[in-house]
Write an enzyme that holds these catalytic residues in place. Sequence first.
Site, PDB file in Angstrom:
ATOM      1  CE  LYS A  52      -4.248  -2.430   1.936  1.00 43.44           C
ATOM      2  NZ  LYS A  52      -4.773  -2.922   3.285  1.00 43.44           N
ATOM      3  CD  GLN A  96      -3.613  -4.816   6.565  1.00 47.16           C
ATOM      4  OE1 GLN A  96      -3.732  -3.434   5.648  1.00 47.16           O
ATOM      5  NE2 GLN A  96      -4.244  -5.990   5.873  1.00 47.16           N
ATOM      6  CG  ASP A 119     -10.264  -0.692   4.422  1.00 42.72           C
ATOM      7  OD1 ASP A 119      -9.776  -1.331   3.596  1.00 42.72           O
ATOM      8  OD2 ASP A 119      -9.638  -0.644   5.977  1.00 42.72           O
TER       9      ASP A 119
HETATM   10  N1  GUN Z   1      -7.112  -7.162   5.286  1.00 39.18           N
HETATM   11  C1  GUN Z   1      -7.201  -8.347   4.829  1.00 39.18           C
HETATM   12  N2  GUN Z   1      -8.145  -7.202   4.283  1.00 39.18           N
HETATM   13  C2  GUN Z   1      -7.475  -5.886   4.275  1.00 39.18           C
HETATM   14  C3  GUN Z   1      -8.603  -5.210   3.236  1.00 39.18           C
HETATM   15  O1  GUN Z   1      -8.733  -4.465   2.525  1.00 39.18           O
HETATM   16  N3  GUN Z   1      -8.441  -3.722   4.525  1.00 39.18           N
HETATM   17  C4  GUN Z   1      -7.814  -3.551   5.524  1.00 39.18           C
HETATM   18  N4  GUN Z   1      -8.070  -2.543   6.559  1.00 39.18           N
HETATM   19  N5  GUN Z   1      -7.341  -5.227   5.982  1.00 39.18           N
HETATM   20  C5  GUN Z   1      -7.494  -6.274   5.475  1.00 39.18           C
END
Ligand code: GUN
Length: 284
Positions: A52, A96, A119
């Site tokens: 990211k 995350q 998200d």
């Molecule tokens: N863990 C797995 N996929 C995601 C996601 O799309 N966003 C976040 N914040 N954590 C994740």
Amino acid sequence: MARLIDGKAVALRIKTQAAAEVEKLRQRGIIPGLAVIIVGDDPASRVYVNNKKKDCAEVGIYSEEHALPADTDLNRLLALVESLNNRDDISGILCQLPLPKGLAADEVISAIAPNKDVDAFHPSNVGKIMLGDYQFLPCTPAGVMELLKESGTEIAGKDCVVIGRSNIVGKPMAMLLMQADGTVTICHSKTKSLAEVTRRADILIAAIGRAKFITADMIKPGATVIDVGMNRLDGKLCGDVDFEAAEKVAGAITPVPGGVGPMTRAMLMQNTVTAAKIQSGILK
Ligand code: GUN
């Protein structure tokens, strides 16, 4: 043989568009910023967070990482979120998941300002998606919708089967397909005669989390198969679909890697640009 849906290529296009938007914002003195919170040392989460940050750098988005130890208490985490909510240079906040045991993800998600929730996990954003009037979509389902569009798969009137009912993928995915006029069935670990249901799918979305779970006999000939799985098998990244067998039956299929994964990352960049526009009053 199925057509390959190239997630990498579509993701590159979306990131290129996001970079152009970022450049326009910069000319107006607006620099989109993403704060990523990672708690503990889950190796998969570490890889995702690094990716990211790399994407942000490529697209021109400012990013910062907040890495906290696994034994961080909830109040400290909530205080961090609050401070990021109040910063003008931070457009988007992402925590995350999964969080280490004992930390309530729902409390953290609910603390993120909805207009910085890139998200789209905050209850207010989830509600808006349900109502069909939203600013942000969760990155993975949004990426899948882009791939369906790209592959020329019509959704209206089609039988869509989503396997998996998570808040991150399955539930919002089903909602988006329904809003696109698909006839949607959601399956999960308690579903009886799963193969019978999946064999009716014109569009099959696999978000189970088990390597090669979807075998060729579970796929309707000509179906579009989207593999959301990210599993490790013998040290290699592997989807939920038995790709080699499935591509002989499906009409179109996403590979793993190179399918949904890059799209999730690209949609996060798009959401961060959207967040910057909302906060600067360009978007309502
Ligand atoms: N863990 C797995 N996929 C995601 C996601 O799309 N966003 C976040 N914040 N954590 C994740």
